[in-house]
Design a protein around this motif. Structure first.
Motif, PDB file in Angstrom:
ATOM      1  N   ALA A 130       0.945  -1.214  -0.123  1.00  0.00           N
ATOM      2  CA  ALA A 130      -0.278  -0.016  -0.355  1.00  0.00           C
ATOM      3  C   ALA A 130       0.974   1.111   0.370  1.00  0.00           C
ATOM      4  CB  ALA A 130      -1.510   0.126   1.048  1.00  0.00           C
ATOM      5  N   SER A 131       0.185   2.494  -0.380  1.00  0.00           N
ATOM      6  CA  SER A 131       1.059   3.961  -0.194  1.00  0.00           C
ATOM      7  C   SER A 131       0.249   4.539   0.406  1.00  0.00           C
ATOM      8  CB  SER A 131       1.018   4.263  -1.517  1.00  0.00           C
ATOM      9  OG  SER A 131       1.779   3.399  -3.320  1.00  0.00           O
ATOM     10  N   CYS A 132       0.960   5.430   1.596  1.00  0.00           N
ATOM     11  CA  CYS A 132       0.513   6.013   2.596  1.00  0.00           C
ATOM     12  C   CYS A 132       0.565   7.200   2.333  1.00  0.00           C
ATOM     13  CB  CYS A 132       0.435   5.254   3.812  1.00  0.00           C
ATOM     14  SG  CYS A 132      -0.262   5.913   5.246  1.00  0.00           S
ATOM     15  N   GLY A 133      -0.058   8.337   2.599  1.00  0.00           N
ATOM     16  CA  GLY A 133      -0.506   9.931   3.051  1.00  0.00           C
ATOM     17  C   GLY A 133      -0.433  10.268   3.952  1.00  0.00           C
ATOM     18  N   GLY A 134      -0.267  11.321   4.507  1.00  0.00           N
ATOM     19  CA  GLY A 134      -0.421  12.004   6.087  1.00  0.00           C
ATOM     20  C   GLY A 134      -0.358  13.152   5.995  1.00  0.00           C
ATOM     21  N   ALA A 135      -1.700  13.704   7.482  1.00  0.00           N
ATOM     22  CA  ALA A 135      -1.095  15.470   7.450  1.00  0.00           C
ATOM     23  C   ALA A 135      -1.707  15.643   9.239  1.00  0.00           C
ATOM     24  CB  ALA A 135      -2.409  16.300   6.774  1.00  0.00           C
ATOM     25  N   ILE A 136      -0.673  16.421   9.583  1.00  0.00           N
ATOM     26  CA  ILE A 136      -0.989  16.556  10.970  1.00  0.00           C
ATOM     27  C   ILE A 136      -1.889  17.484  10.899  1.00  0.00           C
ATOM     28  CG2 ILE A 136       0.829  17.159  12.439  1.00  0.00           C
ATOM     29  CD1 ILE A 136       3.120  16.004  12.000  1.00  0.00           C
ATOM     30  N   CYS A 137      -3.092  17.703  11.937  1.00  0.00           N
ATOM     31  CA  CYS A 137      -4.121  18.259  11.518  1.00  0.00           C
ATOM     32  C   CYS A 137      -4.217  19.084  13.342  1.00  0.00           C
ATOM     33  CB  CYS A 137      -5.216  18.179  12.170  1.00  0.00           C
ATOM     34  SG  CYS A 137      -5.190  16.316   9.581  1.00  0.00           S
ATOM     35  N   ASP A 138      -3.838  20.877  12.897  1.00  0.00           N
ATOM     36  CA  ASP A 138      -4.484  21.448  14.415  1.00  0.00           C
ATOM     37  C   ASP A 138      -5.728  21.840  14.495  1.00  0.00           C
ATOM     38  OD1 ASP A 138      -3.886  23.630  16.003  1.00  0.00           O
ATOM     39  OD2 ASP A 138      -2.276  24.200  14.487  1.00  0.00           O
ATOM     40  N   PRO A 139      -6.533  22.014  15.042  1.00  0.00           N
ATOM     41  CA  PRO A 139      -7.706  22.563  15.604  1.00  0.00           C
ATOM     42  C   PRO A 139      -8.020  23.715  15.694  1.00  0.00           C
ATOM     43  CG  PRO A 139      -7.321  19.898  16.601  1.00  0.00           C
ATOM     44  CD  PRO A 139      -6.661  20.202  16.123  1.00  0.00           C
ATOM     45  N   GLN A 189      -8.474  16.857   2.839  1.00  0.00           N
ATOM     46  CA  GLN A 189      -7.410  17.738   1.269  1.00  0.00           C
ATOM     47  C   GLN A 189      -6.047  17.771   1.990  1.00  0.00           C
ATOM     48  OE1 GLN A 189      -7.709  21.523   0.609  1.00  0.00           O
ATOM     49  NE2 GLN A 189      -7.539  21.255  -1.584  1.00  0.00           N
ATOM     50  N   HIS A 190      -5.363  17.625   2.668  1.00  0.00           N
ATOM     51  CA  HIS A 190      -3.127  17.614   2.687  1.00  0.00           C
ATOM     52  C   HIS A 190      -3.449  15.585   3.001  1.00  0.00           C
ATOM     53  CE1 HIS A 190      -3.293  21.736   4.553  1.00  0.00           C
ATOM     54  NE2 HIS A 190      -3.355  21.872   4.203  1.00  0.00           N
ATOM     55  N   ALA A 191      -4.305  15.005   3.204  1.00  0.00           N
ATOM     56  CA  ALA A 191      -3.569  14.039   3.422  1.00  0.00           C
ATOM     57  C   ALA A 191      -3.966  13.254   2.148  1.00  0.00           C
ATOM     58  CB  ALA A 191      -4.725  13.260   4.511  1.00  0.00           C
ATOM     59  N   ASN A 192      -5.130  13.923   1.550  1.00  0.00           N
ATOM     60  CA  ASN A 192      -4.931  12.844  -0.177  1.00  0.00           C
ATOM     61  C   ASN A 192      -4.131  13.540  -0.531  1.00  0.00           C
ATOM     62  OD1 ASN A 192      -7.508  11.741  -0.395  1.00  0.00           O
ATOM     63  ND2 ASN A 192      -8.994  13.116  -0.323  1.00  0.00           N
ATOM     64  N   LEU A 193      -3.880  14.928  -1.268  1.00  0.00           N
ATOM     65  CA  LEU A 193      -2.676  15.251  -1.909  1.00  0.00           C
ATOM     66  C   LEU A 193      -1.490  14.647  -0.979  1.00  0.00           C
ATOM     67  CD1 LEU A 193      -2.898  19.713  -1.624  1.00  0.00           C
ATOM     68  CD2 LEU A 193      -3.237  17.838  -3.517  1.00  0.00           C
ATOM     69  N   THR A 245       4.768   9.323  -6.657  1.00  0.00           N
ATOM     70  CA  THR A 245       6.129   9.732  -6.892  1.00  0.00           C
ATOM     71  C   THR A 245       6.857   8.090  -5.706  1.00  0.00           C
ATOM     72  OG1 THR A 245       6.141  10.715  -4.753  1.00  0.00           O
ATOM     73  CG2 THR A 245       5.895  11.795  -7.285  1.00  0.00           C
ATOM     74  N   ALA A 246       6.283   7.662  -4.857  1.00  0.00           N
ATOM     75  CA  ALA A 246       6.855   6.507  -3.666  1.00  0.00           C
ATOM     76  C   ALA A 246       6.251   5.282  -3.461  1.00  0.00           C
ATOM     77  CB  ALA A 246       7.570   8.160  -2.536  1.00  0.00           C
ATOM     78  N   ARG A 247       5.920   5.074  -4.325  1.00  0.00           N
ATOM     79  CA  ARG A 247       4.484   4.113  -4.432  1.00  0.00           C
ATOM     80  C   ARG A 247       5.151   2.736  -3.516  1.00  0.00           C
ATOM     81  NH1 ARG A 247      -0.138   2.026  -6.633  1.00  0.00           N
ATOM     82  NH2 ARG A 247       0.269   3.837  -8.947  1.00  0.00           N
ATOM     83  N   GLY A 248       4.194   2.327  -2.354  1.00  0.00           N
ATOM     84  CA  GLY A 248       4.565   1.568  -1.679  1.00  0.00           C
ATOM     85  C   GLY A 248       5.454   2.061  -0.179  1.00  0.00           C
ATOM     86  N   SER A 249       4.959   3.476  -0.196  1.00  0.00           N
ATOM     87  CA  SER A 249       5.884   3.651   1.036  1.00  0.00           C
ATOM     88  C   SER A 249       4.840   4.985   1.784  1.00  0.00           C
ATOM     89  CB  SER A 249       7.411   4.812   0.191  1.00  0.00           C
ATOM     90  OG  SER A 249       7.424   5.908  -0.891  1.00  0.00           O
ATOM     91  N   PHE A 250       5.718   6.253   2.473  1.00  0.00           N
ATOM     92  CA  PHE A 250       4.299   6.803   3.230  1.00  0.00           C
ATOM     93  C   PHE A 250       4.868   8.783   2.875  1.00  0.00           C
ATOM     94  CE2 PHE A 250       4.564  10.220   7.325  1.00  0.00           C
ATOM     95  CZ  PHE A 250       3.571  10.187   6.843  1.00  0.00           C
ATOM     96  N   VAL A 251       4.119   9.863   3.112  1.00  0.00           N
ATOM     97  CA  VAL A 251       4.440  10.990   2.353  1.00  0.00           C
ATOM     98  C   VAL A 251       3.750  12.007   3.166  1.00  0.00           C
ATOM     99  CG1 VAL A 251       4.308  12.740   0.812  1.00  0.00           C
ATOM    100  CG2 VAL A 251       5.268  10.847   0.661  1.00  0.00           C
ATOM    101  N   LEU A 252       4.309  12.758   4.093  1.00  0.00           N
ATOM    102  CA  LEU A 252       3.696  13.913   5.158  1.00  0.00           C
ATOM    103  C   LEU A 252       3.771  14.827   4.282  1.00  0.00           C
ATOM    104  CD1 LEU A 252       2.770  14.034   7.756  1.00  0.00           C
ATOM    105  CD2 LEU A 252       4.754  14.836   8.151  1.00  0.00           C
ATOM    106  N   TYR A 253       2.050  14.720   4.502  1.00  0.00           N
ATOM    107  CA  TYR A 253       1.820  16.578   3.592  1.00  0.00           C
ATOM    108  C   TYR A 253       2.706  18.002   4.075  1.00  0.00           C
ATOM    109  CZ  TYR A 253      -0.691  21.357   2.751  1.00  0.00           C
ATOM    110  OH  TYR A 253      -0.853  22.146   2.882  1.00  0.00           O
ATOM    111  N   SER A 254       3.616  18.566   2.985  1.00  0.00           N
ATOM    112  CA  SER A 254       3.960  19.548   3.156  1.00  0.00           C
ATOM    113  C   SER A 254       3.723  20.913   2.326  1.00  0.00           C
ATOM    114  CB  SER A 254       5.140  19.472   2.779  1.00  0.00           C
ATOM    115  OG  SER A 254       5.670  19.162   1.884  1.00  0.00           O
TER     116      SER A 254
END
Length: 592
Positions: free
Chosen positions: A282-291, A302-306, A314-323
């Motif tokens: 699997a490929s994984c995207g993550g985002a840190i959310c500040d209420p 949207q950030h996690a989706n991006l 670009t990195a199938r099979g790994s993790f990307v954190l939103y910036s």
């Protein structure tokens, strides 16, 4: 009461109170039975909380008191002495509570059935003397059981609708609506930052196509188990066919570690399908959310989706954190897609042609048709400037279709003017093969213009050959060659199994990538090209060198035995009119 919005517990208490008023000296209770067969007290305003708490969660069965037995057998059970009857012997503690709190000596319980016959619960009468029900009490309970059946069945339907609305049927996890609601509640009730992970199963669609949806479902369940084993089911959600979401509530800065654990757990869950091993990745995207940030929940998602999209690209099979940089890249991608879409609508897509020449005579023997987009202000964009659009299945298909039609019309025009030309090559992508009709489209378009198939070359990049769906690619290529078309392998040498590809998928032309031509002088490129030319000769394949820009490169290639080349040295890509004039002048020189 239900129509006015009262809860099922309020309605149940009202029924019990009504029964107690009609049957003097009787205590009444209503218990439900869940789908796993366990009792749960629902109503009984006069029954002690101690007794209800002790009853909660007991599994129904033969000999489980009056209510448990009635629910299990689906028939009324009357026990005139709860201290001596075999049904109650294992539950003497419950009998003691009833005696101490209410002086109860006997119990009569009737099952509450759904319209399909399933037991929803039990309605109980408790007596302070050793006796069973009277005829009048039987009539009272019959009416009450009917009412309870309506109440519980309505509640069951409500719960089922809730389950369908907020839970995934296959995995039992919360669905997309549930995930959004959970994220909204978390952001509203807790000011601390939290994390979101989106996890997309790689190549699930291809697995469904190859092995069927039953196998795909098994893979989805394996992915769900891997996620819940690390996160727990409460914070895990299935939000799309191949996509899961995870809420990280404790330490959002640890997203990468959590994701790595999930991906490693998935990698351990491979499936055997006949002789095939299906690897779960699997490929994984993550985002840190500040209420405290005013952007809100839609922005978090949207950030996690991006991030997920970037991981898949670009990195199938790994993790990307939103910036924030990802937003700029996606905005640019959207702009490019819009540019190409508008150009398609306004018919501003056109082929530019680059000559392919014989190195010994410099005669143009063929052309490569290259897609160009003319912007509204007249600027011409090369394919590299809208490569993202070519990856989009729908746009890529439309672009190829339009290019094929325009190239066919141009070739017809040149034939009508008696301008000699051996062939024109057109590029196709994986998106074209995925459509399943590429062979038929090419055949129809060129036959309509009466262009012989042997004058059409279909260029396929090595990355398309390397795609794991290459069986589809190979079958289509074999069919096109059987139709008389020629097939060229483009960018040869940039992949990882080039020789294997030539064994599995025979082609007519191999195009040596520009990177080897650039490194001929004083580098290993010349050695590699010499070896490739020897191989091509043995296979009976024509070799074309790409990216030739200097006279020295052309001379070196000719000395090595390369017969054909293309590049800026011989001509840059040009529009139809310019190309027509170049071809016309060559024809005149030849006739002179």
């Amino acid at each position: 009461m239900l129509a006015r919005g009262c809860s099922v517990r309020e309605a149940g208490n009202h029924i019990c109170s009504h029964a107690e008023q009609m049957a003097e000296g009787v205590l009444c209770s209503l218990v439900t039975v869940d789908r796993s067969g366990h009792l749960h007290p629902l109503a009984g305003p006069t029954i002690s909380e101690e007794y209800s708490a002790a009853l909660d969660g007991i599994a129904i069965g033969p000999g489980v008191g009056s209510c448990g037995t009635a629910a299990f057998l689906g028939q009324p059970i009357a026990v005139e002495n709860i201290f001596t009857d075999p049904y109650w012997l294992p539950y003497r503690a419950l009998a003691d509570i009833l005696a101490r709190e209410h002086e109860v000596m006997a119990c009569w319980s009737s099952p509450i059935l759904q319209s399909d016959g399933r037991v929803l619960g039990a309605f109980g009468f408790y007596y302070k003397e050793n006796r069973g029900p009277t005829e009048e009490e039987r009539m009272i309970v019959a009416e009450c059981v009917d009412l309870c059946s309506l109440v519980l069945e309505r509640e069951e339907m409500k719960a089922e609708n809730q389950r369908l609305a907020y839970f995934d049927i296959l995995t039992g996890l919360g669905n997309r609506a549930n995930f959004i609601r959970t994220v909204e509640e978390r952001a509203k009730n807790n000011p601390d930052p939290f994390g979101i992970l989106l996890i997309d199963i790689d190549h699930l669609g291809q697995i469904n196509d190859a092995f069927g949806h039953t196998t795909g479902d098994r893979l989805i369940l394996e992915a769900a188990h891997a996620i819940t084993r690390n996160i727990g089911p409460e914070k895990s959600f299935r939000v799309d066919a191949d996509e899961f979401a995870v809420l990280i509530d404790n330490d959002p800065s640890d997203l990468a570690t959590v994701c790595t654990s999930i991906l490693e757990a998935m990698a351990e869950r491979n499936l055997q399908e006949n002789s095939h091993t299906l690897r779960l990745s699997a490929s994984c995207g993550g985002a840190i959310c500040d209420p405290s940030h005013p952007s809100g929940v839609p922005s978090y998602l949207q950030h996690a989706n991006l991030a997920l999209h970037h991981a898949k690209q670009t990195a199938r099979g790994s993790f990307v954190l939103y910036s924030d940089e990802l937003t700029g890249a996606m905005t640019e991608r959207f702009r490019v897609l819009q540019t190409v879409t508008n150009a398609l609508i306004e018919e501003r897509i056109e082929p530019y042609y680059q000559p392919i020449v014989r190195l010994d005579t410099k005669e143009i023997v063929g052309l490569e048709a290259l897609c160009r987009v003319r912007t509204a202000d007249g600027q011409v964009l090369s394919a590299g400037m809208f490569a993202e659009a070519l990856q989009d299945a729908s746009l890529g298909h439309q672009l190829t279709n339009l290019m094929l039609k325009q190239v066919a019309r141009d070739m017809r025009s040149w034939r009508d003017r008696d301008i000699p030309l051996s062939y024109v090559s057109v590029n196709v992508s994986m998106a074209d093969f995925d459509q399943g009709d590429l062979r038929a489209r090419i055949s129809q378009i060129f036959s309509q213009e009466k262009v012989p198939p042997e004058q059409v070359v279909v260029e396929v990049t090595e990355t398309v050959y390397m795609d794991e769906r290459d069986s589809k690619v190979g079958q289509t290529i074999e069919g096109m060659r059987a139709d008389g078309l020629l097939v060229a392998l483009d960018d040869f040498g940039t992949g990882y199994a080039s020789l294997t590809h030539l064994l599995n998928f025979p082609v007519d032309i191999v195009k040596i990538d520009k990177s080897f031509v650039d490194r001929m002088s004083g580098g290993p490129g010349e050695v590699i090209i010499r070896a490739l030319l020897g191989m091509a000769s043995g296979l009976g394949v024509r070799m074309v060198a790409e990216g030739v820009e200097t006279t020295d490169q052309a001379l070196r290639l000719q000395r090595l035995g390369c017969g054909f080349a293309q590049g800026y040295l011989f001509g840059r890509p040009a529009d139809r009119d310019t190309t027509t004039e170049i071809l016309r002048r060559q024809a005149q020189q030849r006739s002179a």
